[in-house]
Write a protein that holds these residues in place. Structure first.
Motif, short mmCIF file in Angstrom:
data_model
loop_
_atom_site.label_atom_id
_atom_site.label_comp_id
_atom_site.label_asym_id
_atom_site.label_seq_id
_atom_site.Cartn_x
_atom_site.Cartn_y
_atom_site.Cartn_z
N SER A 115 0.81 -1.22 0.00
CA SER A 115 0.00 0.00 0.00
C SER A 115 0.85 1.27 0.00
O SER A 115 0.29 2.38 -0.04
CB SER A 115 -0.93 0.02 1.22
OG SER A 115 -1.84 -1.05 1.19
N ALA B 228 2.74 2.42 2.50
CA ALA B 228 2.60 3.10 3.78
C ALA B 228 3.86 3.90 4.09
O ALA B 228 4.98 3.43 3.87
CB ALA B 228 2.36 2.08 4.89
N LYS C 32 -1.82 -0.96 7.23
CA LYS C 32 -1.28 -1.11 5.88
C LYS C 32 -0.09 -2.08 5.85
O LYS C 32 0.19 -2.69 4.81
CB LYS C 32 -0.81 0.26 5.34
CG LYS C 32 -1.93 1.27 5.09
CD LYS C 32 -1.36 2.59 4.62
CE LYS C 32 -2.44 3.65 4.45
NZ LYS C 32 -3.37 3.34 3.34
N THR D 226 -3.74 -6.58 2.93
CA THR D 226 -3.50 -5.82 4.14
C THR D 226 -4.71 -5.88 5.07
O THR D 226 -5.81 -6.28 4.66
CB THR D 226 -3.21 -4.33 3.83
OG1 THR D 226 -4.44 -3.70 3.42
CG2 THR D 226 -2.18 -4.20 2.71
#
Length: 457
Positions: A188, A190, A208, A217
């Motif tokens: 993702s 993050a 995440k 996730t």
């Protein structure tokens, strides 16, 4: 350095000591075992008497042979300045150490100077096993401004100073840089966490970074919480009550115990902390429950070493263990609710109340806690020095992560010295009563009631 959870308290030491001190209250210093501190009375500077003979000071500590060798290296530097004081070093392992202190206190044959852990300071101070240093510090112009006020306070009992600080090892937060940099472990994208984040922002990152075995996730609707391959955050609030939970209670305007030592974890502010932390496990699926955490590592502070954890609490001493495990990590200040609050775990130097070499003993303690001794300790790199004047020496060696956080965290240390009975609350009662409810197996409010009843105050 090991965490206090690993060391664990010696529950029987203080009761035995209480009985022994009563029996020996009228006795003199036996002088056996070489720990009575015999020797010529030193001058005010700590040098030998008129005959020129050296003054012998006995010193005892717990620790490994490596730690003893480090102390002896420090003492070589001490003797460069004070050649007329001979320091005789004795050492014990953790459990044997407290047995020895108990017995020697009863027979009034304590070492002139000995290492003291903050968790036991209140017990031994009340039982008369340590000299009150408050007046001595004033008479000798001890520079208290070299220490953060709460660092000094943690070695006090009843407002009196019973030990001078040795180190100020801190609890911080670490993250695995490699996991954040790799798209496979951070699909993702993050961002890395930063120091002093609020908990909502941190848990959003942790979600995440929590992945199931299919790579989804914890944010994904189809996330399989029964098959987690990577955890975004590891923390055990119940099992780490002294090193994580108490400071976060303070962060939200709550306390574990009041100033009069009565139970305080039954307020709305405290319940908010407990409920939120439980939700990280049961609702957000970003933190393992107790059983899952134990599968990763028996010590939650070592979970980052597995390479399967993105963010975790850890002690300043754990950095070396992460390095050994091959983890590329960074250290940051912990997240907060309302205010930044941290935990400092301290050891210090105490003096025997029956020492016959007070001046020389003070000279040794003052040097060890003062700038010269603390700089020498910092240069060894094994402990975070408590004296602010040693910070530059500690930070001089680049170890690939931000060590400044260990110094910075001392500013936010909660001012909560241990007292007799608190260690049982922190290390026994809370872990036993709260671990399952925090993992969703039981009622948190009922657990808090049971904790208060077991604590009895």
């Amino acid at each position: 350095m090991r965490s206090r959870e690993q060391l664990r308290p010696i529950q029987w030491a203080a009761p035995v000591l209480a009985t022994a001190l009563v029996l020996s209250a009228c006795g003199g210093n036996s002088g056996d075992s070489g720990n009575s501190g015999k020797g010529a009375s030193p001058s005010a500077s700590g040098s030998g008497g008129a005959s020129g003979a050296k003054t012998k000071v006995t010193f005892m500590q717990w620790g490994t042979q490596d730690e003893v060798n480090q102390t002896k290296e420090l003492l070589k530097k001490f003797n460069e300045k004070y050649p007329d004081i001979e320091v005789e070093v004795a050492s014990k392992d953790w459990e044997t150490y407290w047995t020895a202190i108990t017995a020697q206190a009863a027979s009034q044959s304590l070492p002139d100077v000995f290492k003291m852990d903050e968790a036991y300071l209140d017990k031994y101070a009340k039982l008369g096993a340590m000299k009150d240093l408050t007046e001595l510090m004033s008479a000798k112009s001890f520079d208290a401004s070299d220490f953060e006020p709460n660092v000094l306070k943690k070695l006090q009992s009843g407002g009196k100073q019973y030990a001078l600080p040795r180190d100020a090892n801190t609890i911080v937060m670490y993250y695995n840089k490699k996991l954040f940099a790799d798209p496979k472990t951070n699909p993702s994208g993050a961002p890395v966490p930063t120091g002093m984040m609020n908990w909502d922002d941190l848990i959003a990152i942790a979600k995440k970074m929590t992945l199931d075995k299919s790579g989804k996730t914890a944010e994904a609707p189809a996330f399989n919480k029964s098959g987690v391959s990577q955890w975004g955050l590891v923390m055990d609030a119940a099992g780490s009550a002294d090193s994580v939970l108490e400071s976060q209670l303070w962060s939200n305007g709550a306390k574990l115990v009041n100033d009069d030592r009565s139970f305080a974890m039954n307020t709305p502010e405290a319940m908010e902390v407990l409920t939120k932390f439980s939700g990280f496990i049961t609702k957000e699926n970003a933190v393992p429950n107790f059983g899952q955490s134990q599968t990763l590592s028996k010590d939650p502070f070592l979970a980052l070493s597995t390479g399967k954890v993105a963010i975790a609490f850890g002690g300043s001493w754990n950095a070396s263990e992460y390095k050994i495990a091959g983890i590329d990590f960074e250290a940051i200040l912990p997240p907060k609710f309302k205010e930044e609050k941290t935990v400092v775990q301290e050891t210090g130097y105490a003096m025997s109340p029956s020492t016959k070499n007070e001046d020389a003993a003070w000279t040794l303690m003052n040097w060890l806690s003062g700038p010269e001794g603390q700089i020498a300790l910092a240069e060894q790199g094994q402990s975070v020095p408590a004296n602010k004047k040693a910070a530059d020496a500690y930070l001089a060696k680049d170890e690939g992560f931000d060590k400044q956080v260990f110094i910075e965290s001392q500013k936010y240390a909660i001012p909560v010295p241990f007292f007799d009975g608190k260690e049982k609350l922190l290390w026994d009662i809370i872990p036993q009563k709260l671990s399952n409810p925090m993992s969703g197996k039981g009622d948190i409010a009922k657990a808090v009631e049971e904790i208060q009843k077991a604590y009895g105050k």
